[in-house]
Design a protein around this motif. Structure first.
Motif, PDB file in Angstrom:
ATOM      1  N   ILE A 145       0.829  -1.206   0.000  1.00  0.00           N
ATOM      2  CA  ILE A 145       0.000   0.000   0.000  1.00  0.00           C
ATOM      3  C   ILE A 145       0.867   1.260   0.000  1.00  0.00           C
ATOM      4  O   ILE A 145       0.334   2.368   0.098  1.00  0.00           O
ATOM      5  CB  ILE A 145      -0.931   0.021   1.221  1.00  0.00           C
ATOM      6  N   SER A 146       2.179   1.091  -0.097  1.00  0.00           N
ATOM      7  CA  SER A 146       3.084   2.229  -0.137  1.00  0.00           C
ATOM      8  C   SER A 146       4.226   1.908  -1.089  1.00  0.00           C
ATOM      9  O   SER A 146       4.288   0.820  -1.664  1.00  0.00           O
ATOM     10  CB  SER A 146       3.616   2.568   1.268  1.00  0.00           C
ATOM     11  N   GLU A 151       8.635  -1.975   3.165  1.00  0.00           N
ATOM     12  CA  GLU A 151       7.358  -2.698   3.131  1.00  0.00           C
ATOM     13  C   GLU A 151       7.464  -3.918   2.230  1.00  0.00           C
ATOM     14  O   GLU A 151       6.919  -4.986   2.542  1.00  0.00           O
ATOM     15  CB  GLU A 151       6.231  -1.791   2.657  1.00  0.00           C
ATOM     16  N   GLN A 167       0.684  -3.667   7.670  1.00  0.00           N
ATOM     17  CA  GLN A 167       0.025  -2.643   6.856  1.00  0.00           C
ATOM     18  C   GLN A 167      -0.918  -1.779   7.681  1.00  0.00           C
ATOM     19  O   GLN A 167      -1.118  -0.595   7.361  1.00  0.00           O
ATOM     20  CB  GLN A 167      -0.723  -3.311   5.699  1.00  0.00           C
ATOM     21  N   GLU A 168      -1.496  -2.331   8.737  1.00  0.00           N
ATOM     22  CA  GLU A 168      -2.308  -1.508   9.633  1.00  0.00           C
ATOM     23  C   GLU A 168      -1.466  -0.428  10.300  1.00  0.00           C
ATOM     24  O   GLU A 168      -1.923   0.710  10.487  1.00  0.00           O
ATOM     25  CB  GLU A 168      -2.982  -2.393  10.694  1.00  0.00           C
ATOM     26  N   LYS A 171      -0.856   2.316   7.797  1.00  0.00           N
ATOM     27  CA  LYS A 171      -2.002   3.220   7.686  1.00  0.00           C
ATOM     28  C   LYS A 171      -2.048   4.205   8.854  1.00  0.00           C
ATOM     29  O   LYS A 171      -2.394   5.376   8.676  1.00  0.00           O
ATOM     30  CB  LYS A 171      -3.293   2.400   7.626  1.00  0.00           C
ATOM     31  N   ARG A 172      -1.704   3.749  10.055  1.00  0.00           N
ATOM     32  CA  ARG A 172      -1.672   4.648  11.214  1.00  0.00           C
ATOM     33  C   ARG A 172      -0.548   5.670  11.094  1.00  0.00           C
ATOM     34  O   ARG A 172      -0.613   6.745  11.693  1.00  0.00           O
ATOM     35  CB  ARG A 172      -1.495   3.835  12.497  1.00  0.00           C
ATOM     36  N   TRP A 174       0.043   7.511   8.713  1.00  0.00           N
ATOM     37  CA  TRP A 174      -0.464   8.718   8.052  1.00  0.00           C
ATOM     38  C   TRP A 174      -0.948   9.759   9.066  1.00  0.00           C
ATOM     39  O   TRP A 174      -1.061  10.936   8.723  1.00  0.00           O
ATOM     40  CB  TRP A 174      -1.601   8.336   7.102  1.00  0.00           C
ATOM     41  N   TYR A 175      -1.263   9.344  10.303  1.00  0.00           N
ATOM     42  CA  TYR A 175      -1.745  10.261  11.335  1.00  0.00           C
ATOM     43  C   TYR A 175      -0.627  10.672  12.300  1.00  0.00           C
ATOM     44  O   TYR A 175      -0.905  11.214  13.358  1.00  0.00           O
ATOM     45  CB  TYR A 175      -2.892   9.631  12.114  1.00  0.00           C
ATOM     46  N   CYS A 242       3.973   2.271  14.251  1.00  0.00           N
ATOM     47  CA  CYS A 242       3.859   3.317  13.242  1.00  0.00           C
ATOM     48  C   CYS A 242       4.778   4.497  13.547  1.00  0.00           C
ATOM     49  O   CYS A 242       5.175   5.231  12.626  1.00  0.00           O
ATOM     50  CB  CYS A 242       2.413   3.792  13.137  1.00  0.00           C
TER      51      CYS A 242
END
Length: 398
Positions: A145-146, A151, A167-168, A171-172, A174-175, A242
């Motif tokens: 996903i990147s 990854e 991958q979860e 995604k975190r 990004w915050y 993350c």
């Protein structure tokens, strides 16, 4: 086991919260704040401070249950336990896993004899499921996903289920954003050369109107490429958090050290325990079956020893010779000895196998068209079919 680390089940503790807090004035707020004290404390000092404020705020100084929990806080509070590897477990899974493991094989009415008979079947089925999961991990690919190279490194090394957890965390990421250090922070970092300290802020979006912000401390040592975060996710769960990933993207790190690819999560590891056969003298295990399993075990051990190209060619060559001897075997004869030289070219193994393959009769299949009718026909039906045939010939001639 003196080095064993024990902990209390967090699920059972939280189940008792409604009963122990039923006399509190602001019940709903007390339950939410109690969970926040447990999960949102990033340091031991923060936990103790939040605990004391919580107890004083809701007037629970004389609550005997909370007093005992505080005395045993090192056995159940996550901040005291995150430095130990737990593989993601925070509650007792013994009872639940046993029920799930033998579900469908035994029940409450099963006798001890039936359990012994079903035990090996359950173990074989679980091993087959594990083989199938390994097969899917090795033959199916979960898309990245990147565009990070690390990854792809996780993708090639980890099983699909663990890679999805990675991958979860991506995604975190990004915050998360890096907080620029202050002058005091720069001076502290200069005191220890070779160590970089960064503060990563993560914004957790609970719903449309409530958000939480946490600041984590991440350390990075370029010499040896060591990472450390005070959330302790890697130490407790074996997966990079993350916050470390955010720092990796900031430092433009292409690949990570192999130490962060735990062996237990890899899909290229040969797990020997799945090959073990559970001998127990069960009624359905005949003597012939045990001999066959013993032969299969010896073959598996020989295959495991052939880990380079020369040994693999040697094993394939011997198997071709063994197959030739078995095909020429006659009942009552002594085991034939093969006179084939060890230096046979193994590149021709497939051709030799084709020449020695036993040719069987082809499968009988139905031909095209209407199937043949073997029933008895009357004189009238035979006459009508003959007359229709004559009429078709006359029409073609016309």
């Amino acid at each position: 086991m003196p080095n064993t680390r024990h902990r209390f089940c967090l699920w059972h503790i939280l189940c008792k919260v409604p009963e122990k807090f039923k006399g509190v004035t602001d019940y709903d707020s007390a339950c939410l704040e109690f969970k926040a004290v447990i999960y949102d404390s990033l340091t031991i000092e923060m936990f103790e401070r939040n605990w004391n404020e919580f107890v004083v705020k809701h007037g629970l100084e004389r609550n005997e249950w909370l007093s005992k929990l505080y005395v045993d806080r090192e056995y159940w509070v996550p901040i005291y336990l995150n430095h130990t590897f737990w593989a993601g477990m925070v509650s007792t899974q013994r009872s639940e896993s046993m029920h799930a493991y033998f579900d469908g094989y035994v029940n409450s009415m099963s006798t001890l004899k039936q359990f012994v008979e079903q035990y090996e079947i359950a173990m074989c089925d679980k091993n087959e499921k594990e083989f199938y999961a390994d097969f899917k991990s090795k033959n199916t690919v979960v898309n990245c996903i990147s565009v990070f190279k690390w990854e792809q490194q996780f993708q090639k090394a980890f099983t699909n289920s663990i890679f999805k957890l990675v991958q979860e965390e991506i995604k975190r990421m990004w915050y998360c954003h890096v907080i620029q250090p202050t002058e005091e922070g720069r001076r502290e970092a200069d005191n220890e050369p070779g160590i970089e300290r960064h503060k990563i802020m993560e914004k957790s979006i609970i719903n449309n109107w409530f958000r939480r912000e946490f600041v984590y401390d991440v350390e990075y040592r370029e010499n040896g490429q060591y990472f450390s975060c005070n959330c302790k996710k890697f130490e407790s769960k074996g997966i990079l958090c993350c916050h470390i990933m955010r720092l990796m993207s900031l430092k433009d790190i292409k690949f990570i050290n192999e130490r962060y690819l735990l062996r237990r999560w890899r899909k290229d590891v040969n797990r020997v325990h799945s090959k073990k056969f559970f001998h127990g003298g069960y009624p359905h295990m005949t003597e012939e079956f045990e001999k066959y399993r013993e032969m299969e075990r010896l073959f598996q051990e020989a295959s495991d020893l052939a880990y380079d190209d020369n040994k693999i060619k040697f094993v394939k060559q011997r198997l071709v010779e063994l197959k030739r001897d078995l095909l020429s075997w006659n009942d009552g004869m002594i085991a034939p000895t093969s006179n084939a030289q060890v230096t046979i070219d193994t590149n021709n193994v497939d051709e030799n196998e084709e020449n020695e393959r036993v040719i069987l009769n082809p499968h009988v299949t139905r031909s095209r068209g209407r199937p043949r009718i073997n029933r008895h026909r009357s004189v009238r039906e035979i006459t009508q079919r003959a007359n229709s045939g004559r009429n078709r010939k006359r029409w073609k001639a016309a």
